[in-house]
Design a protein around this motif. Sequence first.
Motif, PDB file in Angstrom:
ATOM      1  N   GLN B 262      -1.204  -2.856  -3.729  1.00 52.85           N
ATOM      2  CA  GLN B 262      -0.127  -1.887  -3.884  1.00 52.85           C
ATOM      3  C   GLN B 262       1.190  -2.578  -4.236  1.00 52.85           C
ATOM      4  O   GLN B 262       1.913  -2.133  -5.124  1.00 52.85           O
ATOM      5  CB  GLN B 262       0.010  -1.116  -2.586  1.00 52.85           C
ATOM      6  CG  GLN B 262       1.036  -0.025  -2.618  1.00 52.85           C
ATOM      7  CD  GLN B 262       1.032   0.739  -1.312  1.00 52.85           C
ATOM      8  OE1 GLN B 262      -0.036   0.978  -0.730  1.00 52.85           O
ATOM      9  NE2 GLN B 262       2.202   1.082  -0.847  1.00 52.85           N
ATOM     10  N   LYS B 289     -15.007   3.452  -6.098  1.00 53.80           N
ATOM     11  CA  LYS B 289     -14.494   2.598  -5.030  1.00 53.80           C
ATOM     12  C   LYS B 289     -15.497   2.576  -3.895  1.00 53.80           C
ATOM     13  O   LYS B 289     -15.956   3.609  -3.447  1.00 53.80           O
ATOM     14  CB  LYS B 289     -13.157   3.158  -4.549  1.00 53.80           C
ATOM     15  CG  LYS B 289     -12.536   2.387  -3.415  1.00 53.80           C
ATOM     16  CD  LYS B 289     -11.044   2.257  -3.621  1.00 53.80           C
ATOM     17  CE  LYS B 289     -10.474   1.143  -2.779  1.00 53.80           C
ATOM     18  NZ  LYS B 289     -10.856  -0.179  -3.319  1.00 53.80           N
ATOM     19  N   TYR B 290     -15.848   1.374  -3.451  1.00 55.49           N
ATOM     20  CA  TYR B 290     -16.909   1.265  -2.449  1.00 55.49           C
ATOM     21  C   TYR B 290     -16.378   0.938  -1.059  1.00 55.49           C
ATOM     22  O   TYR B 290     -16.998   1.279  -0.066  1.00 55.49           O
ATOM     23  CB  TYR B 290     -17.923   0.195  -2.868  1.00 55.49           C
ATOM     24  CG  TYR B 290     -18.496   0.408  -4.245  1.00 55.49           C
ATOM     25  CD1 TYR B 290     -18.753   1.688  -4.718  1.00 55.49           C
ATOM     26  CD2 TYR B 290     -18.762  -0.664  -5.086  1.00 55.49           C
ATOM     27  CE1 TYR B 290     -19.262   1.896  -5.978  1.00 55.49           C
ATOM     28  CE2 TYR B 290     -19.281  -0.467  -6.346  1.00 55.49           C
ATOM     29  CZ  TYR B 290     -19.527   0.817  -6.796  1.00 55.49           C
ATOM     30  OH  TYR B 290     -20.026   1.010  -8.047  1.00 55.49           O
ATOM     31  N   GLY B 292     -12.768  -0.667   1.462  1.00 56.41           N
ATOM     32  CA  GLY B 292     -11.358  -1.033   1.554  1.00 56.41           C
ATOM     33  C   GLY B 292     -10.463   0.176   1.381  1.00 56.41           C
ATOM     34  O   GLY B 292     -10.920   1.248   1.010  1.00 56.41           O
ATOM     35  N   PRO B 293      -9.165   0.005   1.653  1.00 52.10           N
ATOM     36  CA  PRO B 293      -8.226   1.123   1.527  1.00 52.10           C
ATOM     37  C   PRO B 293      -8.074   1.522   0.072  1.00 52.10           C
ATOM     38  O   PRO B 293      -8.266   0.718  -0.831  1.00 52.10           O
ATOM     39  CB  PRO B 293      -6.918   0.533   2.062  1.00 52.10           C
ATOM     40  CG  PRO B 293      -7.044  -0.937   1.845  1.00 52.10           C
ATOM     41  CD  PRO B 293      -8.497  -1.245   2.017  1.00 52.10           C
ATOM     42  N   ALA B 294      -7.782   2.827  -0.141  1.00 51.35           N
ATOM     43  CA  ALA B 294      -7.586   3.311  -1.506  1.00 51.35           C
ATOM     44  C   ALA B 294      -6.198   2.917  -1.981  1.00 51.35           C
ATOM     45  O   ALA B 294      -5.213   3.321  -1.388  1.00 51.35           O
ATOM     46  CB  ALA B 294      -7.744   4.822  -1.543  1.00 51.35           C
ATOM     47  N   ARG B 376     -23.076   0.461  -4.883  1.00 54.63           N
ATOM     48  CA  ARG B 376     -22.597  -0.435  -3.823  1.00 54.63           C
ATOM     49  C   ARG B 376     -23.718  -1.401  -3.449  1.00 54.63           C
ATOM     50  O   ARG B 376     -23.544  -2.619  -3.419  1.00 54.63           O
ATOM     51  CB  ARG B 376     -22.150   0.356  -2.606  1.00 54.63           C
ATOM     52  CG  ARG B 376     -21.463  -0.508  -1.550  1.00 54.63           C
ATOM     53  CD  ARG B 376     -21.290   0.196  -0.215  1.00 54.63           C
ATOM     54  NE  ARG B 376     -20.575   1.450  -0.327  1.00 54.63           N
ATOM     55  CZ  ARG B 376     -21.169   2.652  -0.224  1.00 54.63           C
ATOM     56  NH1 ARG B 376     -22.467   2.737  -0.018  1.00 54.63           N
ATOM     57  NH2 ARG B 376     -20.466   3.757  -0.322  1.00 54.63           N
TER      58      ARG B 376
END
Lengths: 484, 484
Positions: B262, B289-290, B292-294, B376
């Motif tokens: 980010q 997205k597999y 971790g945070p988005a 994944r």
Amino acid sequence: MLLNLDCHSSTPLYRQIHDQISVLIDGGQLLPDQQLPPTRTLAQRLGVNRSTVVRAYSELAAAGYVASLSGSSVRVRQRLPFANRTAAAGWLQAGSPPSVAADSGGALPFDLATLAPDPRLAPVAEWRRALAQVLARRGAELLGYGEPQGDLRLRQWLADYLRRHRIDIDAEQLLLTNGAQQALDLILRWRIRPGDRVVVESPTYAQLLPLLAAVGADVVAVPMTVEGMDLARLSTVLAERKPVLVCTMPSFHNPTGITTSQSHRERLLALCDAAQVMVVEDGFVEEMKYAGPAVPPLKALDQHQSVVYVGTLSKVMGPGLRIGYVAAHPAVIHALTELSQQTSLGGAPLLQAAAWQFCRNGWFAAYLQRLHRHYRRRLQTLLRLLDAAALPGVCYQRPSGGYLLWLTLPNSKKSEDELVDALASAGVAVRGGRRFYPEPPATVALRLSIARLDEGQITTAAAILVSVLRQSLALSGELTYEHP
Amino acid sequence: MLLNLDCHSSTPLYRQIHDQISVLIDGGQLLPDQQLPPTRTLAQRLGVNRSTVVRAYSELAAAGYVASLSGSSVRVRQRLPFANRTAAAGWLQAGSPPSVAADSGGALPFDLATLAPDPRLAPVAEWRRALAQVLARRGAELLGYGEPQGDLRLRQWLADYLRRHRIDIDAEQLLLTNGAQQALDLILRWRIRPGDRVVVESPTYAQLLPLLAAVGADVVAVPMTVEGMDLARLSTVLAERKPVLVCTMPSFHNPTGITTSQSHRERLLALCDAAQVMVVEDGFVEEMKYAGPAVPPLKALDQHQSVVYVGTLSKVMGPGLRIGYVAAHPAVIHALTELSQQTSLGGAPLLQAAAWQFCRNGWFAAYLQRLHRHYRRRLQTLLRLLDAAALPGVCYQRPSGGYLLWLTLPNSKKSEDELVDALASAGVAVRGGRRFYPEPPATVALRLSIARLDEGQITTAAAILVSVLRQSLALSGELTYEHP
């Protein structure tokens, strides 16, 4: 986590769960990395089917609200506040956006402006069956990327179809495109460099002009005569201006509706071959022939492969299907295929395969017959009424096919806009002629399309047209008289 | 007119009639303006159903062999001999055609090269139902031209979807395109004039480079670090080279698989805003997205509307469906919509509407979940096997999503081509890294995709990969030793 479901709401239960949880996350009542109850637990608590909760969670995961570790544990994700909309970036502030060309034809009760075929005749049932057939047989393949040149079966069918129209071609010499419009764009992007001269008919297909501008072409207009492009003028232009490309629409020319004779086509081709200039033949609605002998396309007379033929199936089958094609020398197809791959990765194989199935089932031929019957009658009706009105100072030719009738008003004292507005306020939409000219036209003209109105509607529309034109021309008569 | 039908032939009867009559016409046994027997008469004579003859005649008419005057009397038409293929036109003889980029990945038993999703997972049944649903409800409309910006329902669904990803947008700020590729092409054609400088990541999406070349962009490469684009280098470039555009792919970067943090996104955006430079954010497979945070997209942090976001539904739903989109300031969408209309008259409304139905039914979310589970595991399998092999001199990062793993071999004495060929002859297809660099790369690299192989196949492919790489690197070890 407190949720309240309304079983009487029109919003599905899974959606209510989804929305309420997302509100809790947005509002900070559910925090990052906090775990949501397992689907079974929440389902029991809410007294809903577990699948409802599963769907709500999966939507939340797809929306990035929660991280779903293959269904087992579901956690809230880290997020950021919205970007609030403030002043636009500096690079944006310069200049206001160009306006998208509006096509208001459909808005008026009598649409003689729009060219696209009549939705009331659309072969919807046939398309539904064709799509189901190919999805059943080749579904997984057809959701993937297609062949660079487009669906082989459809190209083979097209080659067969074109050979029967005397165009000697095989599937390798065909490229399927997203409609004829993309075909023209690809050809110009491949062939034209800024400053290259391109010959177009005047008037010509209006949508060709912005494509030419986009590639920086130096447009040379050659006037249309009643026989087609003025060949004397063309030969001078070829000699003096050294164009690299000549664009022509020999059959049911848009906007004039003119179809050129075989000898005109032979002479045009001979001139371009002598000058070693490439010819783009826009086949347009070649199939919409109602009467008279079939004049073969230029491409059928093309002894030196100098013609690049642009055709379309979707114009008649359903314009939204975007299935056009290019028929040309393998070297040309090769270059255009590469450009098509680079710029859009080609068309949708699913639609191409369904179009093949549609044609293979014989529905294309049958549908064409049906369209011919309807459109022939519509055109005859419009011509009959205009003939009967015998408007002084209004000229038109009788097209042998297509959708279009082109009225020229050489002595009109009213401007094109005045005429179009007068007709519009009487409920009839027509296309003013100016947009079809690469340079300001010498005379006022109107393009009429019979694609959207049935015979009854055309009868009414023609009556309005006639009375409005009669007034305008009478008025212009007076004006002539008052100011000799 | 003598016809012989073979009832046992695999060729349908109508087709036999069609073919034999067309042969008679081509051979001159049937002459122009000669009349064919009425359908009923011929049907009786041949002992076939009348509809069979009607269909044969209608195919002949559509092919231009006969003129059908609304079924009553059917006449042979005037025709010309074929153009025989001779030497190509002068304008063609210069230079041989460029070759279409071949994608041989699929040809080998183990395809770690192709990026398109696994056909074995394609949601064919759902698509069949979605198409049937929209054709039943809006068929005639959907075979016609669509709205300039694309199907409104789908744009509304997308706006809703993007808002849940923190992109504050409405349907008016979205344009649907023929895949993300056309979106990029439209943006560059609209924004870039020859000589304009454009910043790209090095390496970057290979298919971006020919698009930049086509518009005459002056490409400025900024190297990728393990955190993403080198921001120190970017700020120098912004100051010294004055680019008009920066292209970036912050999530699951193609080819490196890197997802930026980010803070990296915030700093990149701040630099571009300060320089008032437009940013094109390629969302690529953001949805994949597999763990971790988005990390929110750049567009979600876009305080000044300087980001033009390019996304795609078809990359995951079915690449052949060609449904991409642009999310941007209304002025940008306005300009791109006009260009899209000019150059291709937009996408296919039928596919856009079916995509909406697919999403509306909740199938997109469910399908994403399914893909996530499979991909994944595939990625984990590949990583586990490479970790276990612990190949010296082979570097890679662990992607948090997407399909890609990027191997760099800084000390490889074998060339990229040697490695790719060695792997190919062992049955494994990979992408050499060179094509992803705007300028010759400093190090040998290979891109692996897990999109096409299941876990079992990946296990085998990884074993082959490891042994081939181990040999090559051992060999290069010796070489280093021999030539210190």
